[in-house]
Design a protein around this motif. Structure first.
Motif, short mmCIF file in Angstrom:
data_model
loop_
_atom_site.label_atom_id
_atom_site.label_comp_id
_atom_site.label_asym_id
_atom_site.label_seq_id
_atom_site.Cartn_x
_atom_site.Cartn_y
_atom_site.Cartn_z
N VAL A 98 0.87 -1.18 0.00
CA VAL A 98 0.00 0.00 0.00
C VAL A 98 0.91 1.23 0.00
N PRO A 99 1.03 1.92 -1.14
CA PRO A 99 1.95 3.06 -1.21
C PRO A 99 1.59 4.17 -0.23
N CYS A 100 2.60 4.61 0.52
CA CYS A 100 2.42 5.69 1.50
C CYS A 100 3.40 6.81 1.19
N MET A 101 3.04 7.60 0.21
CA MET A 101 3.89 8.70 -0.25
C MET A 101 3.08 10.00 -0.21
N PRO A 102 3.75 11.14 -0.28
CA PRO A 102 3.02 12.42 -0.21
C PRO A 102 1.90 12.54 -1.24
N TRP A 103 2.14 12.03 -2.48
CA TRP A 103 1.09 12.12 -3.50
C TRP A 103 -0.06 11.14 -3.26
N ASN A 104 0.12 10.24 -2.27
CA ASN A 104 -0.98 9.38 -1.82
C ASN A 104 -1.66 9.96 -0.57
N LEU A 105 -1.31 11.21 -0.22
CA LEU A 105 -1.81 11.88 0.99
C LEU A 105 -1.31 11.18 2.25
N SER A 106 0.00 10.96 2.29
CA SER A 106 0.60 10.29 3.44
C SER A 106 1.99 10.85 3.72
N VAL A 107 2.30 11.03 5.01
CA VAL A 107 3.65 11.37 5.45
C VAL A 107 4.20 10.13 6.14
N LYS A 108 5.03 9.39 5.44
CA LYS A 108 5.43 8.06 5.86
C LYS A 108 4.15 7.24 6.07
N LEU A 109 3.90 6.66 7.27
CA LEU A 109 2.67 5.88 7.46
C LEU A 109 1.49 6.74 7.90
N PHE A 110 1.75 7.99 8.22
CA PHE A 110 0.71 8.88 8.76
C PHE A 110 -0.11 9.45 7.60
N GLY A 111 -1.31 8.90 7.37
CA GLY A 111 -2.12 9.43 6.30
C GLY A 111 -3.25 8.54 5.86
N LEU A 112 -3.84 8.89 4.73
CA LEU A 112 -5.03 8.21 4.22
C LEU A 112 -4.81 6.75 3.82
N PRO A 113 -3.69 6.38 3.17
CA PRO A 113 -3.53 4.98 2.75
C PRO A 113 -3.60 3.99 3.91
N LEU A 114 -2.95 4.30 5.04
CA LEU A 114 -3.00 3.42 6.20
C LEU A 114 -4.43 3.29 6.72
N ALA A 115 -5.14 4.41 6.83
CA ALA A 115 -6.51 4.38 7.33
C ALA A 115 -7.42 3.53 6.44
#
Length: 217
Positions: free
Chosen positions: A59-76
């Motif tokens: 599950v990509p966790c990058m800024p363009w995926n709305l994520s700062v490392k694991l902190f963001g939308l992809p993890l949720a």
């Protein structure tokens, strides 16, 4: 199909963490044939290329995926898609607490309450604890452990840190335990007597360590 979200530091920088991911996934596949394991990561290619024979979905966790490392939308979203969440590796420490590029507690403070709100199971499997140097850090780790349905530690150094955290509530089923004289108890649960009144007040290990061959469980 059973789906798991495996949370850890899986970008290819730590060989020990990568071995944990492989072992956890193989155990899942053995018990749940056909299971799919989502892995939030900053390096999807590493997960995809390193474990071609395992049902791992990066599950990509990058800024363009709305994520700062694991902190963001992809993890949720991964948590919400999954039936259970497994936290592994060295995730529970309070150094640089408010920096999600370095510390994972802020990410877990979003993911794990969300999982429980959605009635998902949460497990801490082979997790490392520490360093924890602040009252805030101890309170947050205690809160996160309370959300778990099961806890196992990966190393001896985590034991005194766990003891320093103090008591924490642990919501889980209460099981009978066959006696193992080599068990080192880390946390206990007290039987309420709700289902067997004659067991009321009995303290039973709920988090413990034991040797198995040349390894530790």
């Amino acid at each position: 199909m059973v789906r798991f979200c495996i949370i850890g530091s899986y970008s290819g920088r730590n060989a020990g963490d990568c071995a944990i991911l492989e072992n956890v996934t193989r155990e899942i596949v053995e018990k749940f044939p056909g299971a799919v394991c989502e892995v939030p990561t900053m390096n999807p290619a590493f997960v995809r290329n390193t474990y071609p024979d395992l049902p791992l979905v990066p599950v990509p966790c990058m800024p363009w995926n709305l994520s700062v490392k694991l902190f963001g939308l992809p993890l949720a979203l991964s948590v919400l898609r999954s039936d259970a969440v497994i936290v592994t590796a060295a995730m529970l420490f309070d150094v640089r607490f408010w920096n999600p590029l370095y510390n994972f507690l802020t990410s877990l403070l979003i993911a794990l309450p969300l999982a429980k709100l959605a009635r998902k199971k949460v497990f801490f499997y082979g997790v490392g604890v520490g360093p924890i140097n602040t009252p805030k850090g101890r309170a947050v780790v205690r809160y996160l452990l309370n959300l778990g349905d099961g806890v196992t530690l990966r190393e001896e150094a985590s034991v005194p840190i766990m003891q320093g955290i103090g008591s924490f509530e642990h919501t889980s089923e209460q099981y009978y335990m066959h006696v193992d004289p080599s068990v080192r108890v880390l946390a206990t649960t007290t039987f309420s007597g709700e289902h067997a009144f004659w067991k009321k007040g009995v303290a039973m290990p709920v988090v413990y360590k034991s040797a198995y061959g040349n390894g530790r469980v």
